[in-house]
Design a protein around this motif. Sequence first.
Motif, PDB file in Angstrom:
ATOM      1  N   GLY A 134      -4.868  -7.009  -5.121  1.00  0.00           N
ATOM      2  CA  GLY A 134      -4.822  -5.913  -5.838  1.00  0.00           C
ATOM      3  C   GLY A 134      -5.107  -4.699  -4.906  1.00  0.00           C
ATOM      4  O   GLY A 134      -4.441  -4.540  -3.838  1.00  0.00           O
ATOM      5  N   ILE A 135      -5.912  -3.695  -5.144  1.00  0.00           N
ATOM      6  CA  ILE A 135      -6.225  -2.570  -4.672  1.00  0.00           C
ATOM      7  C   ILE A 135      -6.744  -2.708  -3.314  1.00  0.00           C
ATOM      8  O   ILE A 135      -6.719  -1.888  -2.344  1.00  0.00           O
ATOM      9  N   TRP A 136      -7.511  -4.043  -3.081  1.00  0.00           N
ATOM     10  CA  TRP A 136      -7.900  -4.134  -1.570  1.00  0.00           C
ATOM     11  C   TRP A 136      -7.203  -4.642  -0.656  1.00  0.00           C
ATOM     12  O   TRP A 136      -7.361  -5.037   0.424  1.00  0.00           O
ATOM     13  N   VAL A 137      -5.959  -4.857  -0.936  1.00  0.00           N
ATOM     14  CA  VAL A 137      -4.800  -4.953  -0.013  1.00  0.00           C
ATOM     15  C   VAL A 137      -4.123  -3.678   0.732  1.00  0.00           C
ATOM     16  O   VAL A 137      -3.483  -3.013   0.074  1.00  0.00           O
ATOM     17  N   TYR A 138      -4.645  -3.631   1.991  1.00  0.00           N
ATOM     18  CA  TYR A 138      -4.271  -2.439   2.663  1.00  0.00           C
ATOM     19  C   TYR A 138      -2.809  -2.176   3.148  1.00  0.00           C
ATOM     20  O   TYR A 138      -2.361  -3.434   3.611  1.00  0.00           O
ATOM     21  N   THR A 139      -2.047  -1.351   2.977  1.00  0.00           N
ATOM     22  CA  THR A 139      -0.753  -1.065   3.728  1.00  0.00           C
ATOM     23  C   THR A 139      -0.657   0.259   4.411  1.00  0.00           C
ATOM     24  O   THR A 139      -1.179   1.291   3.799  1.00  0.00           O
ATOM     25  N   PRO A 140      -0.111   0.340   5.510  1.00  0.00           N
ATOM     26  CA  PRO A 140       0.023   1.857   6.046  1.00  0.00           C
ATOM     27  C   PRO A 140       1.027   2.646   5.495  1.00  0.00           C
ATOM     28  O   PRO A 140       1.200   3.864   5.531  1.00  0.00           O
ATOM     29  N   GLN A 141       1.950   1.577   4.699  1.00  0.00           N
ATOM     30  CA  GLN A 141       3.073   2.469   3.868  1.00  0.00           C
ATOM     31  C   GLN A 141       2.601   3.337   2.951  1.00  0.00           C
ATOM     32  O   GLN A 141       1.481   3.055   2.158  1.00  0.00           O
ATOM     33  N   VAL A 142       3.291   4.660   2.786  1.00  0.00           N
ATOM     34  CA  VAL A 142       2.893   5.528   1.930  1.00  0.00           C
ATOM     35  C   VAL A 142       4.283   5.637   1.041  1.00  0.00           C
ATOM     36  O   VAL A 142       5.382   5.349   1.518  1.00  0.00           O
ATOM     37  N   GLU A 143       4.373   6.643  -0.050  1.00  0.00           N
ATOM     38  CA  GLU A 143       5.309   6.855  -0.856  1.00  0.00           C
ATOM     39  C   GLU A 143       6.217   8.139  -0.302  1.00  0.00           C
ATOM     40  O   GLU A 143       5.402   8.971   0.368  1.00  0.00           O
ATOM     41  N   ALA A 144       7.471   8.134  -0.602  1.00  0.00           N
ATOM     42  CA  ALA A 144       8.347   9.423  -0.267  1.00  0.00           C
ATOM     43  C   ALA A 144       7.793  10.438  -0.840  1.00  0.00           C
ATOM     44  O   ALA A 144       7.870  11.622  -0.289  1.00  0.00           O
ATOM     45  N   ASP A 145       7.204  10.622  -1.878  1.00  0.00           N
ATOM     46  CA  ASP A 145       6.765  11.601  -2.655  1.00  0.00           C
ATOM     47  C   ASP A 145       5.294  11.572  -2.382  1.00  0.00           C
ATOM     48  O   ASP A 145       4.484  10.940  -2.612  1.00  0.00           O
ATOM     49  N   PRO A 146       4.561  12.665  -1.500  1.00  0.00           N
ATOM     50  CA  PRO A 146       3.441  12.572  -0.905  1.00  0.00           C
ATOM     51  C   PRO A 146       2.369  12.687  -2.403  1.00  0.00           C
ATOM     52  O   PRO A 146       1.339  12.382  -1.997  1.00  0.00           O
ATOM     53  N   LEU A 147       2.966  13.624  -3.313  1.00  0.00           N
ATOM     54  CA  LEU A 147       2.127  13.664  -4.389  1.00  0.00           C
ATOM     55  C   LEU A 147       1.888  12.435  -5.405  1.00  0.00           C
ATOM     56  O   LEU A 147       1.204  12.170  -6.119  1.00  0.00           O
ATOM     57  N   GLY A 148       2.962  11.445  -4.927  1.00  0.00           N
ATOM     58  CA  GLY A 148       2.916  10.214  -5.735  1.00  0.00           C
ATOM     59  C   GLY A 148       3.359  10.349  -7.290  1.00  0.00           C
ATOM     60  O   GLY A 148       2.953   9.574  -8.090  1.00  0.00           O
ATOM     61  N   GLN A 149       4.151  11.277  -7.483  1.00  0.00           N
ATOM     62  CA  GLN A 149       4.628  11.679  -9.124  1.00  0.00           C
ATOM     63  C   GLN A 149       6.152  11.006  -9.299  1.00  0.00           C
ATOM     64  O   GLN A 149       6.535  11.002 -10.434  1.00  0.00           O
ATOM     65  N   SER A 150       6.842  10.787  -8.151  1.00  0.00           N
ATOM     66  CA  SER A 150       7.943  10.021  -8.470  1.00  0.00           C
ATOM     67  C   SER A 150       8.390   9.251  -7.154  1.00  0.00           C
ATOM     68  O   SER A 150       8.026   8.956  -6.252  1.00  0.00           O
ATOM     69  N   GLY A 151       9.795   8.392  -7.632  1.00  0.00           N
ATOM     70  CA  GLY A 151      10.109   7.519  -6.749  1.00  0.00           C
ATOM     71  C   GLY A 151       9.411   6.101  -6.591  1.00  0.00           C
ATOM     72  O   GLY A 151       8.589   5.939  -7.435  1.00  0.00           O
ATOM     73  N   ALA A 152       9.870   5.337  -5.605  1.00  0.00           N
ATOM     74  CA  ALA A 152       9.304   4.090  -5.419  1.00  0.00           C
ATOM     75  C   ALA A 152       7.929   4.276  -5.333  1.00  0.00           C
ATOM     76  O   ALA A 152       7.138   5.057  -4.595  1.00  0.00           O
ATOM     77  N   GLN A 153       7.042   3.205  -6.018  1.00  0.00           N
ATOM     78  CA  GLN A 153       5.459   3.507  -5.783  1.00  0.00           C
ATOM     79  C   GLN A 153       5.094   2.268  -4.943  1.00  0.00           C
ATOM     80  O   GLN A 153       5.576   1.376  -4.621  1.00  0.00           O
ATOM     81  N   VAL A 154       3.933   2.658  -4.058  1.00  0.00           N
ATOM     82  CA  VAL A 154       2.904   1.900  -3.378  1.00  0.00           C
ATOM     83  C   VAL A 154       1.723   1.716  -4.139  1.00  0.00           C
ATOM     84  O   VAL A 154       1.130   2.604  -4.524  1.00  0.00           O
ATOM     85  N   HIS A 155       1.511   0.462  -4.413  1.00  0.00           N
ATOM     86  CA  HIS A 155       0.308   0.208  -5.094  1.00  0.00           C
ATOM     87  C   HIS A 155      -1.107   0.553  -4.458  1.00  0.00           C
ATOM     88  O   HIS A 155      -1.970   1.046  -5.168  1.00  0.00           O
ATOM     89  N   SER A 156      -1.271   0.107  -3.218  1.00  0.00           N
ATOM     90  CA  SER A 156      -2.658   0.556  -2.579  1.00  0.00           C
ATOM     91  C   SER A 156      -2.747   1.971  -2.288  1.00  0.00           C
ATOM     92  O   SER A 156      -1.855   3.031  -2.042  1.00  0.00           O
ATOM     93  N   SER A 157      -4.029   2.395  -2.451  1.00  0.00           N
ATOM     94  CA  SER A 157      -4.676   3.862  -2.365  1.00  0.00           C
ATOM     95  C   SER A 157      -5.594   3.862  -1.314  1.00  0.00           C
ATOM     96  O   SER A 157      -6.531   4.721  -1.039  1.00  0.00           O
TER      97      SER A 157
END
Length: 431
Positions: free
Chosen positions: A37-60
């Motif tokens: 779950g949330i404990w899986v790290y990824t360097p990937q981030v979302e295209a929308d830096p505010l995370g309000q639209s577009g494809a989502q990355v689960h990890s925070s």
Amino acid sequence: MYVAVIGAGAAGLVTARELQRAGHEVSVFEQADCIGGIWVYTPQVEADPLGQSGAQVHSSLYASLRTNLPRDLMAFSDFSFDSHGGGEDAWPRFPGHALVRTYLERFAERFHLAALMNLQTTVTSVAPDSSGGWQLRTRDATGEKLHRFDAVAVCSGHFSAPRVPELAGASKFPGRQLHSHNYRLPSPFAKRRIAVLGTAASGVDICREIAAVATGVYWCGELFDTLPDASRDNGNARCLPAIEALQADGCLRLRGGGVTDPVDDLIYCTGYHYRYPFLAQPLITVDDNWVQPLYRDLLHMRHPTLAFIGIPFRVVPFPLFEMQARWFARLVSGDFSLPALEARRKHTASAIAGLRAAGVKQRHFHQQMINCTPYLDALADECGVARTAPSLGELAEVLQAELARHRGDVRDRPLPHFGPTVVPPESISTA
């Protein structure tokens, strides 16, 4: 009974374990290709830096993240966070995210949970059927599938849908704006002037980390609204009141009338939304992050075979997940009886009235104290299982007090040792 578990993070894993122990047939659905779950790290981030639209990355997770609880507070009751369980004695008392993931992987292995997993499988809908059970629709590489279950445990977490408060002037603000959900490393902020909004755990960590490389940091939040001027400087960060508005010149207008110099970047460390897009309407409503109608922040009021494991926040999460899961497993086994519907409604209404009378904001209705043993004990008593070990409450109480005094560096201070988990001697206070 045939029970679906949605999510294979910490909550989903321990829920699957408790349900299986109680003799139920369990299927776990996880949209990722691995558990954690949330404990899986990824360097990937979302295209929308505010995370309000577009494809989502689960990890925070940010790269440097360490737990803000000592690992002896995080362990499941029969799977210690040391060499006798899923950790190692020499691990730091506040481990990094990769070690927490290892602990969860070892938990799944120890309790033979792999056979229950449906990875890379997204739950697209959950709806009650006419026979009192549940219809689940899922999607995987082979297409759509329809399943029927007697009960459902939602363990999908609530740290992946960024909450961004509406600030006047945000659309005309010239600086970069992003949510901590899409923060990974401090290097992109080197030699820039940064504002960080929010004073909870991520705000503390990110402010400290960025302050080491930035020209300067304005750390803003309600916690600092009435801070004396002499106490506002914190190294390369200045603690300021909450932000009222953003200006077109890059400055921040603060509560109380102050205005900062222009900033290059604003990072929102402002939490997350509870979202359940797969649930049929109108099963659940989420109003300003208040999920309802629930009994004990856990069970659907009108559908007692639908549980939500892990809704309370600012708690000791793994022990809380475990007790909630144990409670639900015993409930669907018929090992105890719920109060009547009207009594459940009155219980919840009384609790909410108390929160309102205390001035608690609605978006904080699911917030508890780190020492959440009264809640855990109430669940244990209701379902007829042993209460949590006293050591959990003792350490949680000490940690709560230490956080009030040493908010930014409590992880670097030795704490007393109460429980059975083996921790490095240098992390234990002798005071």
